[in-house]
Design a protein around this motif. Sequence first.
Motif, short mmCIF file in Angstrom:
data_model
loop_
_atom_site.label_atom_id
_atom_site.label_comp_id
_atom_site.label_asym_id
_atom_site.label_seq_id
_atom_site.Cartn_x
_atom_site.Cartn_y
_atom_site.Cartn_z
N ASN A 181 0.85 -1.20 0.00
CA ASN A 181 0.00 0.00 0.00
C ASN A 181 0.88 1.24 0.00
OD1 ASN A 181 0.24 -1.07 3.03
ND2 ASN A 181 0.29 1.15 3.05
N GLU A 182 0.28 2.38 -0.23
CA GLU A 182 0.95 3.68 -0.33
C GLU A 182 1.76 3.80 -1.60
OE1 GLU A 182 3.21 5.53 3.22
OE2 GLU A 182 4.25 6.17 1.42
N PRO A 183 1.36 4.57 -2.55
CA PRO A 183 0.30 5.58 -2.44
C PRO A 183 -1.15 5.08 -2.61
CG PRO A 183 1.33 5.79 -4.58
CD PRO A 183 2.10 4.73 -3.82
N ARG A 184 -1.38 3.85 -3.05
CA ARG A 184 -2.77 3.40 -3.14
C ARG A 184 -3.13 2.66 -1.86
NH1 ARG A 184 -4.47 4.28 -8.42
NH2 ARG A 184 -6.38 4.82 -7.31
N ALA A 185 -4.42 2.61 -1.56
CA ALA A 185 -4.88 1.86 -0.38
C ALA A 185 -4.58 0.38 -0.57
CB ALA A 185 -6.37 2.08 -0.16
N ASN A 186 -4.73 -0.08 -1.80
CA ASN A 186 -4.48 -1.49 -2.14
C ASN A 186 -3.69 -1.52 -3.43
OD1 ASN A 186 -6.53 -2.82 -0.14
ND2 ASN A 186 -7.65 -1.19 -1.19
N MET A 187 -2.57 -2.21 -3.40
CA MET A 187 -1.75 -2.25 -4.60
C MET A 187 -1.66 -3.64 -5.19
SD MET A 187 0.64 0.78 -3.33
CE MET A 187 2.25 0.57 -4.07
N TYR A 188 -1.72 -3.68 -6.53
CA TYR A 188 -1.46 -4.94 -7.23
C TYR A 188 0.02 -5.26 -7.05
CZ TYR A 188 -5.83 -3.77 -9.60
OH TYR A 188 -7.12 -3.44 -9.88
N LEU A 189 0.37 -6.53 -7.06
CA LEU A 189 1.76 -6.96 -6.82
C LEU A 189 2.21 -6.48 -5.45
CD1 LEU A 189 3.26 -6.21 -10.37
CD2 LEU A 189 2.07 -8.25 -9.57
N GLY A 190 1.37 -6.74 -4.45
CA GLY A 190 1.60 -6.24 -3.10
C GLY A 190 2.68 -6.97 -2.32
N ASN A 191 3.05 -8.16 -2.77
CA ASN A 191 4.08 -8.92 -2.05
C ASN A 191 4.85 -9.81 -3.03
OD1 ASN A 191 2.62 -11.49 -2.29
ND2 ASN A 191 1.14 -10.49 -0.96
N VAL A 192 5.91 -10.41 -2.51
CA VAL A 192 6.79 -11.24 -3.36
C VAL A 192 6.01 -12.37 -4.03
CG1 VAL A 192 8.70 -12.90 -3.27
CG2 VAL A 192 8.93 -10.67 -2.14
N GLY A 193 5.12 -13.00 -3.28
CA GLY A 193 4.36 -14.12 -3.83
C GLY A 193 3.53 -13.70 -5.04
N TRP A 228 12.33 -14.26 4.95
CA TRP A 228 11.63 -15.30 4.17
C TRP A 228 11.30 -14.79 2.77
CZ3 TRP A 228 10.45 -19.44 1.99
CH2 TRP A 228 9.20 -19.73 1.44
N ASP A 229 10.90 -13.52 2.66
CA ASP A 229 10.61 -12.96 1.33
C ASP A 229 11.82 -13.09 0.41
OD1 ASP A 229 7.95 -12.38 1.41
OD2 ASP A 229 8.17 -10.23 1.78
N VAL A 230 13.00 -12.79 0.95
CA VAL A 230 14.22 -12.89 0.14
C VAL A 230 14.53 -14.36 -0.16
CG1 VAL A 230 16.73 -12.50 0.15
CG2 VAL A 230 15.17 -10.66 0.85
N GLU A 231 14.34 -15.21 0.84
CA GLU A 231 14.56 -16.65 0.61
C GLU A 231 13.64 -17.18 -0.49
OE1 GLU A 231 14.04 -17.90 4.81
OE2 GLU A 231 15.91 -19.00 4.53
N LEU A 232 12.40 -16.69 -0.49
CA LEU A 232 11.44 -17.12 -1.51
C LEU A 232 11.92 -16.70 -2.90
CD1 LEU A 232 8.68 -18.43 -2.10
CD2 LEU A 232 7.59 -16.24 -1.59
N CYS A 233 12.40 -15.46 -3.01
CA CYS A 233 12.96 -15.00 -4.30
C CYS A 233 14.12 -15.90 -4.72
CB CYS A 233 13.47 -13.56 -4.21
SG CYS A 233 12.19 -12.35 -3.92
#
Length: 344
Positions: A181-193, A228-233
């Motif tokens: 989020n930021e600048p939108r309340a909800n963003m597409y591609l919000g996380n690594v997954g 974990w996010d980096v490990e997932l990448c």
Amino acid sequence: MSKIIISPKKGKQGIGAGVWNLGPGRDPFGGPTRREIPVLDRIPLLAEAGITYVEAHDVEIPLSDVPKAKRILKQYGLKMGMYTPSFFADPLFKDGAMTSNDRAVRKQALHNALQAVDATVELGAEVMVFWNGREGFDFVLAKNGRDSFRRLVDGFNTVGAYALKKYGKKSPRFALEPKPNEPRANMYLGNVGEVLYLISRLDPAVQPVFGVNPETAHSRMAGLDYVWDVELCLEAGKLFHIHLNSQDTTRYDQDMPFGYMEPLKDLALCVVLQDAKWEGILAFDVKAPRTDRQEDIADILHTSAANLQRLWAKALKVDRRKIAAFRSTQQYTALGGYLAKCLY
Ligand code: 3MF
Ligand code: MG
């Protein structure tokens, strides 16, 4: 000042930082608190702060300024680490770029993206980043989510095909940067997954040139663990770039110094990067806070770099056999204690 070196490290040596890191201190509630330094004049400041790899948006170093930027980079012994189209600053992109509901805006976004590919190559950067800036929504049903996803897939397919056709093996690699989020309340591609899922839906011919640029603070904003996010990448073979900084809990985006907020997690992140033999650039996405004086504008880089150097050195000394032993006996509290001992 001499260049900051993270040693020993495989592949690219030296630190990356964005020209936007040295801004005039604007925030959504107030104007600048410092003199606005012209973008190209920030390059010598980055050099002085010990940076090796510069990052910039197309609105900061437009194609027309590329020759001049190259001269300055050379003069100060710097390289371009990453280039990225701004899909968020221009009012045109108020409702997103590739996912705007306005066809003309989507067309302009694609035009800017292809131009940014050329600028990336011209500047000698190996990575181009797409941050999901305004790709999202504030009001439910404002956009059709499935159409938006399809538009992202089509857009990135076009970018990848253009780059591969024009530059072949010399094509830049593209790193998508998630943020919840930021600048939108909800963003597409919000996380690594989500980013990895999108990549899996791209044309197989372009998939190899698409990966992720995880940002530690963005994972935190989503309440997720960045180790974990980096490990997932890494597991996906898709860690193409990394943005290091820190974040004081799940609030607005703060871009604080790397190593400041959660040093134990940062130590663990260094362990993960070392064990993965990370060869890419270690880049900071930090923002000089509006309270820092003009003459102290680079403090955020000095502090981040000193923290990274200290943590990297400590991580090298973390006994991997001890970690393995704690894992096998499931003594995780003791593992945490051991890491703390390595840190403090
Ligand atoms: C915003 C960001 C961005 C991106 C940048 C590079 C201004 O939260 O992190 O920094 O990193 O646009 O793509
Ligand atoms: Mg970033």
